[in-house]
Design a protein around this motif. Sequence first.
Motif, short mmCIF file in Angstrom:
data_model
loop_
_atom_site.label_atom_id
_atom_site.label_comp_id
_atom_site.label_asym_id
_atom_site.label_seq_id
_atom_site.Cartn_x
_atom_site.Cartn_y
_atom_site.Cartn_z
N VAL A 82 35.61 14.35 75.38
CA VAL A 82 36.59 14.74 74.36
C VAL A 82 37.15 16.13 74.63
O VAL A 82 38.36 16.37 74.54
N ALA A 83 36.27 17.07 74.98
CA ALA A 83 36.72 18.43 75.21
C ALA A 83 37.63 18.53 76.43
O ALA A 83 38.69 19.16 76.39
N VAL A 84 37.23 17.89 77.53
CA VAL A 84 38.02 17.97 78.76
C VAL A 84 39.37 17.28 78.59
O VAL A 84 40.40 17.78 79.05
N ARG A 85 39.39 16.11 77.92
CA ARG A 85 40.66 15.40 77.72
C ARG A 85 41.61 16.26 76.89
O ARG A 85 42.81 16.29 77.16
N SER A 86 41.09 16.98 75.89
CA SER A 86 41.94 17.82 75.05
C SER A 86 42.47 19.01 75.84
O SER A 86 43.64 19.39 75.68
N VAL A 87 41.63 19.59 76.70
CA VAL A 87 42.07 20.72 77.52
C VAL A 87 43.18 20.28 78.47
O VAL A 87 44.22 20.95 78.58
N LEU A 88 42.98 19.16 79.14
CA LEU A 88 44.01 18.67 80.07
C LEU A 88 45.31 18.34 79.35
O LEU A 88 46.40 18.68 79.81
N ALA A 89 45.20 17.67 78.20
CA ALA A 89 46.40 17.33 77.44
C ALA A 89 47.11 18.59 76.96
O ALA A 89 48.35 18.66 76.96
N ALA A 90 46.36 19.62 76.55
CA ALA A 90 46.95 20.86 76.09
C ALA A 90 47.68 21.58 77.23
O ALA A 90 48.75 22.17 77.02
N LEU A 91 47.10 21.53 78.43
CA LEU A 91 47.76 22.15 79.58
C LEU A 91 49.08 21.45 79.90
O LEU A 91 50.09 22.09 80.23
N ILE A 92 49.08 20.12 79.82
CA ILE A 92 50.32 19.36 80.04
C ILE A 92 51.35 19.73 78.99
O ILE A 92 52.52 20.01 79.29
N LEU A 109 43.56 24.59 72.20
CA LEU A 109 43.13 24.90 73.57
C LEU A 109 41.97 25.89 73.63
O LEU A 109 40.99 25.64 74.36
N PRO A 110 42.00 27.01 72.92
CA PRO A 110 40.85 27.94 73.02
C PRO A 110 39.54 27.30 72.59
O PRO A 110 38.51 27.43 73.27
N LEU A 111 39.57 26.57 71.46
CA LEU A 111 38.35 25.92 70.96
C LEU A 111 37.84 24.86 71.94
O LEU A 111 36.63 24.81 72.24
N MET A 112 38.74 24.03 72.45
CA MET A 112 38.31 22.94 73.32
C MET A 112 37.91 23.45 74.70
O MET A 112 37.06 22.84 75.36
N THR A 113 38.49 24.55 75.15
CA THR A 113 38.06 25.14 76.42
C THR A 113 36.62 25.63 76.30
O THR A 113 35.79 25.39 77.20
N ALA A 114 36.32 26.31 75.20
CA ALA A 114 34.94 26.76 74.97
C ALA A 114 34.01 25.56 74.84
O ALA A 114 32.89 25.56 75.38
N GLY A 115 34.46 24.54 74.13
CA GLY A 115 33.64 23.35 73.97
C GLY A 115 33.37 22.65 75.29
O GLY A 115 32.26 22.17 75.54
N ALA A 116 34.39 22.58 76.15
CA ALA A 116 34.21 21.95 77.46
C ALA A 116 33.21 22.73 78.31
O ALA A 116 32.37 22.14 78.99
N ALA A 117 33.30 24.07 78.25
CA ALA A 117 32.38 24.90 79.04
C ALA A 117 30.93 24.67 78.62
O ALA A 117 30.03 24.61 79.46
N VAL A 118 30.70 24.53 77.32
CA VAL A 118 29.34 24.30 76.83
C VAL A 118 28.89 22.87 77.13
O VAL A 118 27.78 22.64 77.62
N ALA A 119 29.75 21.89 76.81
CA ALA A 119 29.36 20.49 76.95
C ALA A 119 29.08 20.11 78.39
O ALA A 119 28.14 19.35 78.67
#
Length: 330
Positions: free
Chosen positions: A81-91, A231-241
């Motif tokens: 979930v975190a990585v998909r949100s980060v990628l979508a936010a970058l797009i 993006l900031p929240l999901m980037t942090a979430g991806a780093a932890v997850a």
Amino acid sequence: MRAQNSATTPSTIAVTTSRGAASADGGAAATDPTGPTSTGTAAPVAGRRGTLLAALGVVSFSLTFPSTAWGLESFGPWSLVAVRSVLAALIAGAFLLAGRVPLPERRHWAGLAVVAGGVVVGFPLLTTLALQTSTTSHAAVVVGLLPLTTAAFAAVRTGRRPSRTFWIAAVSGALVVLAFTVQQSGGALSTGDLYLFGALVVCAAGYTEGGRLARLMPGWHVIGWALVFCLPLMTAGAAVALTQEPVRLTAHGIAGLVWVAAGSTFFGLYVWYRGMAAIGIPRASQLQLAQPLLTLFWSVTVLGEELAPAAPLAAVAVLVCIAVTQRAKS
């Protein structure tokens, strides 16, 4: 990027009106998210275009559960979930920068937060957790209740009430979906079902607020800014997850991640919000009654799951409900 000027110029208003996002006089069409904005002879064309866009969004969404199941082959649920949100936010951010889109007005930030919480974070997370124990076909049928949930949220949010025929058809479709779900689960709801019902609530809220905002700004701006705000929240979430859950990269896992990020989260929501802006939230939401049927098809053809015997009957009943809701005045 600078904030949008609330004193919109006449030329900007004219362009916005042609896109079905707001009315030239800033009246009911700009504030009422339940009905289409086009009038006169252009209404049928705008309605067909809006229906096509919303239907394209439904097709994109129907691939979400199979793609999520593939993604779970490589990632844990929180990581996916975190990585998909980060990628979508970058797009989305790249498109916003390329279009030099100004920041949304401050008065829209609360609505964008609802969209972000419901559509970008809540729904993907809850459905991904559910798919750890539920099949994609079962999850698809439960989420078939989303049209009725969205219509109910829209009625409460806007104060507008669809016709009795509309509600009868919508409730009938929901009952068909619910009966199918209970029959398939043996009469008892599982933990996965509870996750899915929670996903219905948060997603309906996000769809309703997104549909309202899509009549004030282009639909892709709505989902684009909602993704960027997360993006900031999901980037942090991806780093932890990613440090807590195992990662086993496979072709299926990567393909699933790419689709849920680019296809479902960005492109699907882009065309969906544009469609809702053109034909209204209640009518667009009923097109999603077809989503479980499409997902059932993908679950059989792509994932190799067995099709339940009751599925064809449910498919016919739901399609009838779709036809009635599309003809009923909303």
